[in-house]
Scaffold this active site. Sequence first.
Site, short mmCIF file in Angstrom:
data_model
loop_
_atom_site.label_atom_id
_atom_site.label_comp_id
_atom_site.label_asym_id
_atom_site.label_seq_id
_atom_site.Cartn_x
_atom_site.Cartn_y
_atom_site.Cartn_z
N ASP A 1 40.39 51.06 33.19
CA ASP A 1 40.39 49.96 34.15
C ASP A 1 39.04 49.96 34.87
O ASP A 1 38.57 51.03 35.27
CB ASP A 1 41.52 50.18 35.18
CG ASP A 1 42.03 48.88 35.79
OD1 ASP A 1 41.26 47.90 35.83
OD2 ASP A 1 43.20 48.85 36.22
N HIS B 1 32.88 43.20 35.90
CA HIS B 1 34.06 43.70 36.62
C HIS B 1 34.86 44.71 35.79
O HIS B 1 35.74 45.38 36.32
CB HIS B 1 34.97 42.54 37.02
CG HIS B 1 34.37 41.66 38.08
ND1 HIS B 1 34.82 41.63 39.37
CD2 HIS B 1 33.32 40.79 38.02
CE1 HIS B 1 34.09 40.77 40.07
NE2 HIS B 1 33.17 40.25 39.28
C1 G6P Z 1 40.31 40.85 35.04
C2 G6P Z 1 38.94 40.28 34.75
C3 G6P Z 1 38.74 38.93 35.41
C4 G6P Z 1 39.90 38.01 35.07
C5 G6P Z 1 41.23 38.66 35.46
C6 G6P Z 1 42.45 37.79 35.10
O1 G6P Z 1 40.40 41.26 36.36
O2 G6P Z 1 37.93 41.18 35.15
O3 G6P Z 1 37.52 38.35 34.98
O4 G6P Z 1 39.76 36.77 35.71
O5 G6P Z 1 41.33 39.89 34.78
O6 G6P Z 1 42.44 37.45 33.74
P1 G6P Z 1 42.36 35.95 33.25
O7 G6P Z 1 42.09 36.04 31.79
O8 G6P Z 1 43.70 35.35 33.55
O9 G6P Z 1 41.27 35.24 34.01
#
Ligand code: G6P
Length: 495
Positions: A396, A169
């Site tokens: 991003d 992602h």
């Molecule tokens: C990004 C990453 C995700 C992640 C999200 C929130 O979008 O690609 O994999 O879940 O951030 O971050 P966190 O560390 O809270 O899961």
Amino acid sequence: TVQAPAAPQRYSFVVASNRLPVDRVIDPDGTARWANSPGGLVTALEPVMRANNGAWVGWAGQPDLQLDPFESDGISIVPVPLTADDIRMYYEGFSNDTLWPLYHDVISHPQYHREWWDSYVQVNRRFADAVAEVSEQGAVVWVQDYQLQLVPRMLREDRPDLTIGFFNHIPFPPYGIYSQLPWRTQIIEGLLGADVIGFQRLADANNFTRAVRRLKGFPTKGATIEVPLIDESVGVRAHGPIPEGKPFRTVIARHFPISIDADSFEEMARRPEIIERARQIREELGNPERIILGVDRLDYTKGIAHRLKAFGELLRDGSMTAGEVTLVQVASPSRERVEAYRQLRDEIELMVGRINGDYGTIGHAPVSYHHTSYPRDEMVALYLAADVMLVTALRDGMNLVAKEYVATRTDDDGVLILSEFAGASDELKRALLVNPHDIDGLKHAILRALHMPRAERRTRMRSLRRRVFEHDVAAWSSAFLAVLTGNGHAESLQA
Ligand code: G6P
């Protein structure tokens, strides 16, 4: 009497991600409950899960929870436990203080610690075992994101019957940056266990295939990589006899830009109570002539300081005044125990305080700053209230906020300013594209957005909306899964 543990239920479509689509939340009084974290990914995969006997494997967001599999809103959930040490070393450490800054162009210095790497290997192993345990013979598995890059290879070694997809992602960095990573080869080998490796942008897929050529020397042709079956390093322990004339597996590394559930945003944007709430928001802000909006996780990749600098200078120059324009900045708390995130919070809040102190009046603070995350309906109301949406990410993977803003603008109004360093800029070409490092360019774009004639706003927004509605998250997941089942040996999934 002691009961034998029930045999685990098995599924034919298994998604694995670090975070589950539901979060275990512990309230201040100590009671625990489940909260939905309804991301676009869940919405997209829900129908596929239902039609194909699916399950979701992931972490419930709290340390040391041993939970049995359960159902949530018709989705089977298989929790993977993380200890406090796992969270410190695998999640906050290797995932978010090594890989995250490295993959985002080293905006912050990546920390390289061998014990974090060991923990990453260990937790990836735990995820791979959990997936293997619940996957039926020949199942399709889809592994999500940078926290789990070793899972594809681990799974292929244990379960060569599976069809394995991976989607990254976040960006995949150019080789000159990627090659800093002491474990660069192991990560590439981990990913090459998949049949299809998806990226957000063409540039990410190209960076990856270049890293494969440099580190492994495997031949690549466009999106196809030939992984020799004889090579023990890429998880082929159990491949059986090598077919004559094709002594390799083909792995596809391609871009599949992710999107949002555009219809659901549009539906919310048409609700009278949300339209009313948007009006109220303007009023509560003192009815400024123009509202500029920024919505981000409080992350150093988002370029929040750059946008504040440009905004502050416009006030200083007298190009606008506090009463005329308000910048609403929502900064949702994120990874708060990682040092780089703590420092960022101090830096941003200092800047906001200075701008408000220097240019605010008793009635008007130029920056309305909110360190919180709002529910979906409040976000949609904010999008509707915003004349200009400011996305200034320094790097991003995609940036879904940009797409959400567009999806809510049923009035074909509003201007999107979008960083060319966000994946979304490959698709949203009629936004005002900016280089956030160029503060003068950014100031110029903000002024242009504030003064853009209605006819131009309409033409641009219509074109942006067409793109977002034609390429929503359902189109994304079905495109990925079609390529995956085409390259693996699985039957295609039910739509
Ligand atoms: C990004 C990453 C995700 C992640 C999200 C929130 O979008 O690609 O994999 O879940 O951030 O971050 P966190 O560390 O809270 O899961």
